[in-house]
Design an enzyme around this catalytic site. Structure first.
Site, PDB file in Angstrom:
ATOM      1  N   LEU A 119      80.553 -24.247   2.325  1.00  9.15           N
ATOM      2  CA  LEU A 119      79.198 -24.277   2.884  1.00  9.15           C
ATOM      3  C   LEU A 119      79.272 -24.491   4.401  1.00  9.15           C
ATOM      4  O   LEU A 119      78.661 -23.764   5.182  1.00  9.15           O
ATOM      5  CB  LEU A 119      78.406 -25.412   2.226  1.00  9.15           C
ATOM      6  CG  LEU A 119      76.973 -25.623   2.712  1.00  9.15           C
ATOM      7  CD1 LEU A 119      76.076 -24.454   2.307  1.00  9.15           C
ATOM      8  CD2 LEU A 119      76.391 -26.927   2.155  1.00  9.15           C
ATOM      9  N   THR A 120      80.057 -25.485   4.805  1.00  7.61           N
ATOM     10  CA  THR A 120      80.123 -25.892   6.212  1.00  7.61           C
ATOM     11  C   THR A 120      80.764 -24.819   7.092  1.00  7.61           C
ATOM     12  O   THR A 120      81.683 -24.113   6.656  1.00  7.61           O
ATOM     13  CB  THR A 120      80.945 -27.192   6.317  1.00  7.61           C
ATOM     14  OG1 THR A 120      80.270 -28.190   5.552  1.00  7.61           O
ATOM     15  CG2 THR A 120      81.081 -27.657   7.739  1.00  7.61           C
TER      16      THR A 120
ATOM     17  N   ILE B  42      87.111 -26.986   4.624  1.00  8.89           N
ATOM     18  CA  ILE B  42      86.933 -26.707   3.204  1.00  8.89           C
ATOM     19  C   ILE B  42      88.101 -27.296   2.401  1.00  8.89           C
ATOM     20  O   ILE B  42      89.236 -26.799   2.468  1.00  8.89           O
ATOM     21  CB  ILE B  42      86.802 -25.189   2.961  1.00  8.89           C
ATOM     22  CG1 ILE B  42      85.720 -24.578   3.881  1.00  8.89           C
ATOM     23  CG2 ILE B  42      86.495 -24.914   1.486  1.00  8.89           C
ATOM     24  CD1 ILE B  42      84.349 -25.244   3.788  1.00  8.89           C
ATOM     25  N   THR B  43      87.797 -28.348   1.647  1.00 10.38           N
ATOM     26  CA  THR B  43      88.801 -29.002   0.796  1.00 10.38           C
ATOM     27  C   THR B  43      89.326 -28.013  -0.243  1.00 10.38           C
ATOM     28  O   THR B  43      88.542 -27.267  -0.838  1.00 10.38           O
ATOM     29  CB  THR B  43      88.169 -30.216   0.081  1.00 10.38           C
ATOM     30  OG1 THR B  43      87.698 -31.120   1.065  1.00 10.38           O
ATOM     31  CG2 THR B  43      89.172 -30.920  -0.827  1.00 10.38           C
TER      32      THR B  43
ATOM     33  N   GLU C 122      80.346 -34.463   3.284  1.00  8.83           N
ATOM     34  CA  GLU C 122      79.332 -34.286   2.224  1.00  8.83           C
ATOM     35  C   GLU C 122      78.099 -35.155   2.479  1.00  8.83           C
ATOM     36  O   GLU C 122      77.630 -35.889   1.608  1.00  8.83           O
ATOM     37  CB  GLU C 122      79.961 -34.518   0.865  1.00  8.83           C
ATOM     38  CG  GLU C 122      80.963 -33.395   0.613  1.00  8.83           C
ATOM     39  CD  GLU C 122      81.741 -33.517  -0.669  1.00  8.83           C
ATOM     40  OE1 GLU C 122      81.149 -33.977  -1.637  1.00  8.83           O
ATOM     41  OE2 GLU C 122      82.919 -33.122  -0.676  1.00  8.83           O
TER      42      GLU C 122
ATOM     43  N   PHE D 279      64.522 -34.904  10.681  1.00  4.00           N
ATOM     44  CA  PHE D 279      65.567 -33.891  10.956  1.00  4.00           C
ATOM     45  C   PHE D 279      65.114 -32.930  12.050  1.00  4.00           C
ATOM     46  O   PHE D 279      63.962 -32.562  12.103  1.00  4.00           O
ATOM     47  CB  PHE D 279      65.910 -33.107   9.677  1.00  4.00           C
ATOM     48  CG  PHE D 279      66.603 -33.971   8.663  1.00  4.00           C
ATOM     49  CD1 PHE D 279      67.848 -34.520   8.930  1.00  4.00           C
ATOM     50  CD2 PHE D 279      65.984 -34.282   7.467  1.00  4.00           C
ATOM     51  CE1 PHE D 279      68.480 -35.330   8.007  1.00  4.00           C
ATOM     52  CE2 PHE D 279      66.606 -35.095   6.533  1.00  4.00           C
ATOM     53  CZ  PHE D 279      67.848 -35.626   6.810  1.00  4.00           C
TER      54      PHE D 279
END
Ligand code: TGC
Length: 383
Positions: free
Chosen positions: A131-132, A163-164, A363, A383
């Site tokens: 996602l990131t 990404i892990t 996360e 935000f």
């Protein structure tokens, strides 16, 4: 760790059994490999099949869909036990289970479920959740990765970062903007236009493989798209699952640091007595124990609520925020209590402190969770 508040009595026999089985694996199989793997910066491949054999991959999914059919509290206890070893092991399990198996189970087609879930639960397929991006972290809605409809499929372009599991993953779940909003695509690593670089030189989470994913005109068939995932809410719902496990996991890291600090200060003699006999040390230990106990009870209550179908991402944010903040403080205090030895790998606490710097941020960074809770309290969106 002592159980002053009799928290064990709030667990079922099945929950205690799975936790004890994971703790036994941690002691017998994981711990002997961790120091070297952490120093060298790799995730021991053997862990994957062993974790699968323990039944911790996709633990909360139904057995018929490749999971273990466990409840949320059992899954939390698994995360807590794994992170007593190292945050990287819990991260591997979180990503595989909450961020990859869960979305396929919740948003996937019958064929996607049949193709992937059982193999993922057995550790035959490792997946990652992308996602990131380099310029879209806390604000995933600003992602630039996009998928354009082309013939019977989609063409993807973009870059995903932090990404892990990416360097090891056989399959990536890529989130991309489309004309229909954000959609998820299941992309096998062999797909043309898909490339991964390992991120080196990390000073935290060294046991975990982290990567950058490049998508250059990467074309996938319609069948790769998760049919039911439409909009940002889909990846965020996966993050809710993962953040829940992080709350328990960070508490596990805190327990490991407390245990080490207690043991060390009881045996280390200074000024003619064990350090643990000093008032300042006992105050530290009592404060650490207090925060761990509160986090355990909060996590447990949250797990029971989720088992009753009471899903609320704000509650999960509160628990993640609480556990990470106190675990990091406990790891740093344990390092302090261990003096110079606290910086050595063999005493673990510095490794946990380094890892928790990441856990505090990924996360959902700590500030993001404060703003989610703040939004709930005030009704005002900051935000
Ligand atoms: P917002 O308008 O608030 O929400 C959009 C839609 O999503 C729904 N929603 C959620 N659903 C389930 N769980 C959650 N936690 C949810 N949060 C929001 C929301 O109800 C809405 O639904 P709908 O139907 O009305 O459209 O979205 P926003 O853009 O204002 O963002 C809000 C914010 C900042 C809280 C969100 O973007 C956020 O959580 N940001 C942090 C992102 C984050 O945690 N990033 C880490 C990604 S992980 C990764 O890719 C690498 S680390 C993982 C690894 O280890 O590999």
């Amino acid at each position: 760790m002592q159980d002053l508040m009799l928290i064990d009595s709030l667990l079922t026999q099945e929950e205690r059994d799975i936790r004890d089985a994971v703790q036994t694996w941690v002691l017998q199989k994981a711990k002997p490999l961790i120091d070297d793997a952490y120093e060298q910066g790799y995730f021991p491949e053997i862990f994957i099949k062993e974790l699968a054999a323990l039944g911790v991959l996709g633990a909360t999914l139904p057995v018929a869909d490749g999971g273990s059919g466990l409840g949320y509290v059992a899954y939390g206890l698994i995360c807590q036990a794994l992170e007593q070893a190292d945050s990287g092991i819990r991260s591997f399990v979180s990503v595989q289970s909450s961020l990859c198996m869960y979305p396929i189970w919740r948003y996937g087609s019958a064929i996607q479920k049949q193709t992937w879930l059982r193999k993922m639960g057995q550790g035959e397929i490792v997946a990652c959740f992308a996602l990131t991006e380099p310029n879209a972290g806390s604000d995933p809605s600003s992602m630039t990765t996009h998928a354009v409809k082309e013939g019977t499929g989609w063409r993807l372009n973009g870059t995903k970062q932090w990404i892990t599991n990416a360097p090891r993953a056989d399959l990536a779940l890529i989130w991309a903007k489309t004309s229909e909003g954000i959609r998820g695509f299941l992309i096998p690593k062999e797909t043309k236009g898909y490339q991964v670089d390992t991120i080196h030189h990390k000073l935290s989470m060294r046991l975990s493989a982290t990567g950058t994913i490049y998508l250059n005109d990467c074309w996938v068939d319609d069948a790769a798209c998760l049919p039911l995932a439409k909009g940002l809410g889909a990846p965020l719902s996966c993050l809710t699952q993962a953040r829940y496990g992080i709350a328990w996991g960070a508490t596990g890291a805190a327990i490991a640091c407390f245990d080490m600090a207690l043991d060390y200060t009881q045996t280390r003699q200074q000024f003619g007595m064990p350090l643990a006999q000093k008032q300042l040390v006992q105050k530290s230990l009592a404060d650490m124990y207090n925060e761990i106990t509160k986090a355990q009870l909060l996590n447990l209550h949250l797990g029971r609520l989720r088992e009753q179908g009471e899903e609320d991402p704000v509650r999960v944010s509160l628990a993640k925020m609480n556990a990470c903040k106190h675990a990091l403080a406990i790891a740093r205090e344990a390092r302090n209590l261990l003096g110079g030895n606290g910086i050595m790998l063999e005493y673990q606490v510095m490794r946990h402190a380094q890892n928790l710097e990441t856990v505090f941020t990924y996360e959902g960074a700590d500030n993001i969770h404060h703003l989610i809770v703040g939004h709930y309290l005030t009704g005002l969106n900051a935000f």
